[in-house]
Design an enzyme around this catalytic site. Structure first.
Site, mmCIF file in Angstrom:
data_model
loop_
_atom_site.group_PDB
_atom_site.id
_atom_site.type_symbol
_atom_site.label_atom_id
_atom_site.label_comp_id
_atom_site.label_asym_id
_atom_site.label_seq_id
_atom_site.Cartn_x
_atom_site.Cartn_y
_atom_site.Cartn_z
ATOM 1 N N GLY A 90 -2.496 -6.396 -0.302
ATOM 2 C CA GLY A 90 -1.281 -6.886 -0.967
ATOM 3 C C GLY A 90 -0.988 -6.206 -2.280
ATOM 4 N N GLY A 91 -1.805 -5.213 -2.642
ATOM 5 C CA GLY A 91 -1.609 -4.581 -3.941
ATOM 6 C C GLY A 91 -0.390 -3.688 -4.015
ATOM 7 N N ARG A 148 -12.461 -3.189 8.726
ATOM 8 C CA ARG A 148 -13.646 -2.438 8.335
ATOM 9 C C ARG A 148 -14.967 -3.110 8.680
ATOM 10 N NH1 ARG A 148 -9.973 -2.045 4.357
ATOM 11 N NH2 ARG A 148 -9.049 0.011 4.036
ATOM 12 N N ASP A 158 -1.321 4.182 -9.189
ATOM 13 C CA ASP A 158 -1.897 3.597 -7.973
ATOM 14 C C ASP A 158 -3.364 3.973 -7.832
ATOM 15 O OD1 ASP A 158 -1.275 3.873 -4.354
ATOM 16 O OD2 ASP A 158 -2.142 2.254 -5.562
ATOM 17 N N ASP A 161 -6.453 2.524 -7.710
ATOM 18 C CA ASP A 161 -7.247 1.307 -7.501
ATOM 19 C C ASP A 161 -8.668 1.432 -8.031
ATOM 20 O OD1 ASP A 161 -5.908 -0.383 -4.851
ATOM 21 O OD2 ASP A 161 -5.263 1.672 -5.250
ATOM 22 N N ASN A 216 -4.911 -1.818 -7.780
ATOM 23 C CA ASN A 216 -3.854 -1.471 -8.730
ATOM 24 C C ASN A 216 -2.867 -2.608 -8.936
ATOM 25 O OD1 ASN A 216 -3.081 -0.729 -5.835
ATOM 26 N ND2 ASN A 216 -1.100 -0.772 -6.872
ATOM 27 N N TRP A 241 -9.087 -5.492 -1.688
ATOM 28 C CA TRP A 241 -9.056 -5.140 -0.272
ATOM 29 C C TRP A 241 -10.336 -4.571 0.310
ATOM 30 C CZ3 TRP A 241 -8.644 0.371 0.681
ATOM 31 C CH2 TRP A 241 -8.382 1.144 -0.461
#
Lengths: 577, 321
Positions: free
Chosen positions: A207-208, A146, A319, A321, A276, A258
């Site tokens: 990695g969540g 990004r 989930d 986040d 999350n 992230w």
């Protein structure tokens, strides 16, 4: 001392003083024009005084995605013409980045961690850096990225295989390179933009959705040495550890970081949205509130110590986040000014917090279709949690794609409006328990996308009062908007759609003013900057990402939405302002 | 090009080349026969296991077991989606993908992507069941097997502090391995040492330590060390900017050197232009952290050494003292 000597002394001192002032001014000017990536922590604090730059991922520390440039305005944006294009050369994965422009140089990162420096006026490529990966590498959350951070003569970015790299902003040569953690062990990497605070570069990670314990890292910008690490899951003995069970789950519980945070220089606090907990859908393996997942954390920029936190969704089962942008704004109502943090969450709600105390102020929905919770009360408590179960499919709205994807909102201090996009959709969710194995996927559920109870899957672009959530205007869209929004002092709102159109709207009314077909869908961040007094709007175009890959399962025609990887720059024609 | 050859030798050459051609033909036929008997050419060369025959791959029970394995691991939305119909990773169903290709991909993964190798998670038989599910017709085979799925309390990760099973006198290689690679430890071994292809090779690779006794290994970990191998000499570099780097050289080219700066861990690989260096000193005093005797317990050191030795006989505390 006689009068004559005194007079001479004064005159001499004034001359010396004038000389010093001139030298300093010249030096600063010279630095600004000749130095590459010469941003310092102090210059970044004052980024809004240099509107010719787009100096950080969100534009400035407040995360507004706003520019005070107003050469391009609602009444002349229809005259915008393309002035150059830069094609990065590889289209797989699209172009997800937000470019930066510092002192007339554009810094861009594309798929596979290729970094470019361009002349922002002409689009001419100055240098390319190609990141070398080992032969047998694993890229758990994809090869897209990004954005970079720029400062101290360096360009910083995270890599597919979990390294942080700094290259010389003038030459593109590598200066330092640190492996954060073995990517195969943690199942995590970096695809969000770092940002610089004072003398450090702050980097999050993915990695969540794997069995991994999340962290935020701060490295000394010049040397790459680790300055501090904030683990998002407290270890044994640390406060908050008791919100996890007495098993090893805290080592595998997610809480990734992230995206990119924001910064309040007055408090010296970095705000970050935490992702999350894992396993995403099976929360029975982690009884407890699971701090600091789904939190906004406020961290001292020097020490990495937690100052306050606010958990939006305790013991997440959906989930949802809290990783999205924390937007900082001071809002005055009824004569009272409150220092706020406005935060969209994946769940379809915006949370509004007091950023000095971390206290809940308000939560309001930015989409209509919400069934994961009945409501959020005046104290921020979730009322009527509707959790997915094992052994059956429950209709949960919104779904794993979110009430909005990660692409960012924009805030205009002129209109006082917060601009955002939303998606009305649901999914049948089934919990499928999984065992935690470090670094391996740890989602524990399947989703089957379904339309909302009241009709078709649809999307919209909206303008809200950020404090109350009152909607000022809304525009319907067939497909979700997946590009970030940009708003300017010319009262123009820019974004792009998945079919390739780059569009300008009147920020006050939502009326569409202009569009240009860039030929591939938008998944990055448009920016605006100026060089030699001419304002440019630049937009990355090129569709690709995890969300995009999942689109054909819901919209079969999206399988034919072609990818791309090109930055387009637009301006008003010369002599026509 | 014209080669002048004697008439006789030309005849002899022709006879010899016909003979060798026949030999090659026979060999080729033999190989062909061998592989046809073994099943598909690809699967025979790629796998140690024989693929099940076509009937087994079409058996509804086999397929349904595959569906059950597929769903939690492969069917989440970040990966191949419910029923393999596509998510963050490509659609797998109704694409006519070949069984041998599917087996190989699931077993070994695809380098450079997010597709992991799953041979550590599934047996070959289990992988064939998943292959059967993927190859089955999506319309007639359900995506998710919902009946009978319950929450199993044994799914919860259990504490592995190594207290229940092992005695305090004998080292556990498994516990030692976990310590070696423990990423939550700020100074874990893998940050500077490689072993079996994992870790960062700043110091020596530790894959083969058969010569040292356990006692010698203990001394190497906890006592201050001298470096004998010039490849791992400690560099003390002073830069023109005043910054000082302490570390180990990785490589060097014409105008710069790349050095692992071990001032903080994880070590930073720094590219330093030679023109920036004011002073460069080499020393044989190791940069290895000196406080392992206080950060690790005796038992932990015993476990580490047991792991490093990788010998068949057990390593006990007595071997260290």
């Amino acid at each position: 001392m006689n009068k004559w000597i005194k007079c001479r002394l004064i005159r001499a001192s004034l001359l010396v003083l004038a000389f010093i002032v001139a030298i300093t001014a010249f030096a600063r000017q010279a630095r600004a024009q000749d130095g590459y990536g010469d941003l310092t922590g102090e210059r970044l604090v004052n980024a809004r005084r240099e509107p010719q730059n787009w100096a950080t991922y969100f534009g400035a520390y407040d995360a507004w995605r706003y520019s005070s440039l107003d050469q391009i305005r609602a009444d002349n944006v229809k005259n915008l013409v393309p002035v150059w294009a830069f094609q990065t050369g590889k289209v797989e994965g699209g172009l997800n980045a937000t470019p930066l422009v510092v002192d007339g140089i554009m810094y861009l990162i594309a798929s596979e961690n290729r970094v470019f420096a361009l002349n922002a006026e002409t689009g001419q490529r100055l240098w390319t850096y190609n990141y070398k990966v080992p032969r047998d590498f694993f890229s758990p959350y994809g090869k897209f990225n990004r954005g970079v951070a720029v400062g101290y003569g360096l360009v910083f970015f995270g890599t597919m295989d979990n390294h942080v790299v700094a290259v010389n902003a003038q030459t593109g040569k590598e200066v330092w390179n640190v492996e954060v953690e073995d990517v195969k062990k943690c199942g995590c990497n970096i695809n969000g933009a770092p940002f610089i605070v004072k003398d450090k570069v702050i980097v999050g990670g993915t990695g969540g959705d794997s069995a991994h314990r999340g962290y935020i890292n701060a490295f000394n910008a010049k040397t790459g040495r680790l300055a501090w690490r904030f683990y998002t899951i407290p270890g044994p003995g640390e406060p908050g550890h008791e919100t996890w069970p007495e098993t090893d789950m805290w080592k595998y519980g997610g809480g990734s970081t992230w995206l990119t945070g924001s910064y309040d220089p007055a408090q010296n606090l970095i705000f970050w949205g935490i992702g999350n907990p894992s396993s995403d859908f099976n929360n029975s393996v982690r009884p407890g509130e699971n701090l600091y997942t789904n939190c906004i954390v406020a961290i001292d920029a020097d020490t990495g110590k937690l100052k306050w936190y606010y958990q939006e969704i305790p013991h997440d089962a959906w989930d949802f986040d809290s990783a999205y942008e924390p937007v900082l704004m001071d809002i005055t109502r009824n004569g009272k000014t409150e220092k706020l943090l406005v935060h969209p969450n994946k769940s379809g709600y915006v949370w509004v917090l007091n950023r000095e105390t971390g206290k809940f102020v308000n939560a309001w929905p930015y989409v209509d279709t919400i069934t994961w919770v009945k409501s959020i009360d005046k104290d921020g408590k979730l009322v009527g949690r509707n959790e997915p179960e094992a052994g059956k499919a429950n209709l949960i709205c919104p779904n794993w794609g979110g009430g909005r994807s990660w692409n960012h909102s924009a805030y205009s201090p002129r209109t006082g409006l917060w601009y955002n996009d939303g998606i009305e959709w649901c999914a049948n969710v089934t919990v499928l328990p999984q065992e935690a194995r470090e670094g391996r996927p740890f989602v524990a559920g399947n989703v089957d996308v379904k339309p909302p109870p009241d009709g078709k899957i649809r999307a919209h672009l909206d303008a809200f009062d950020p404090l109350t959530g009152q909607k000022k205007w809304t525009l319907p869209f067939k497909y979700p908007i997946l590009a970030s929004l940009l708003v300017t002092a010319g009262d123009v709102l820019f974004t792009g759609d998945v079919e390739g159109h780059f569009i300008a709207f009147d920020a006050k009314s939502g009326k569409q003013l202009w569009s240009f077909n860039t030929g591939s869908g938008h998944r990055g961040g448009p920016i605006t900057y100026s060089v030699k007094g001419r304002q440019y709007v630049a937009v990355p175009s090129g569709l690709g990402s995890i969300f995009v890959s999942g689109m054909p399962a819901t919209w079969p025609e999206a399988a034919d939405f072609q990818s791309g990887s090109t930055v387009f720059a637009f301006a008003l024609p010369e002599g026509k302002k | 090009m014209i080669t002048v050859v004697e008439a006789g030798s030309q005849q002899r050459m022709r006879r010899e080349s016909s003979a060798s051609r026949v030999v090659i033909l026979i060999l080729f036929l033999a190989v062909l026969a061998f592989f046809s008997a073994r099943g598909s050419f690809e699967s025979a060369t790629c796998q140690a296991q024989t693929s099940p025959d076509g009937d087994r791959l079409k058996d509804p029970q086999f397929i349904s077991e595959g569906a059950k394995l597929f769903a939690p691991v492969c069917g989440n939305a970040y990966c191949h989606g419910a029923g393999g119909k596509g998510g963050g990773a490509p659609r797998l169903r109704d694409r006519g993908l070949e069984p041998a290709y599917l087996f190989k991909t699931i077993s070994s993964g695809i380098s450079g992507t997010a597709m992991l190798s799953f041979k550590s998670e599934f047996s070959d038989e289990q992988i064939w069941k998943i292959v059967a599910f993927i190859m089955s017709d999506a319309a007639t085979n359900p995506a998710i097997v919902v009946e009978g799925t319950t929450l199993d309390k044994t799914m919860v990760a259990t504490t592995k502090s190594g207290d229940s099973e092992s005695s305090f006198m004998t080292g556990s290689a498994e516990a030692g391995k976990a310590l070696f690679f423990d990423s939550s430890q700020p100074r874990s071994c893998q940050l500077c040492h490689s072993l079996q292809g994992e870790g960062t090779p700043i110091g020596p690779d530790l894959s083969k330590l058969s010569n040292e006794t356990p006692k010698e290994l203990l001394q190497k970990i906890v006592l201050t060390r001298q470096i004998n191998d010039p490849r791992f000499a400690t560099l003390n570099i002073t830069l023109r900017s005043g910054d000082k780097i302490v570390g180990v050289k990785k490589e060097e080219d014409g105008d710069s050197i790349r050095v692992y700066d071990t001032t903080e861990l994880p070590a930073v690989l720094r590219t330093v232009r030679k023109s920036e260096i004011v002073k460069l000193e080499t020393s044989n005093e190791s940069v290895m952290p000196k406080e392992y005797a206080s950060t690790y317990s005796m038992k932990q050191l015993l476990d580490l050494i047991t792991f490093l030795k990788a010998s068949k006989t057990a390593v006990t505390l007595k071997d260290l003292l």
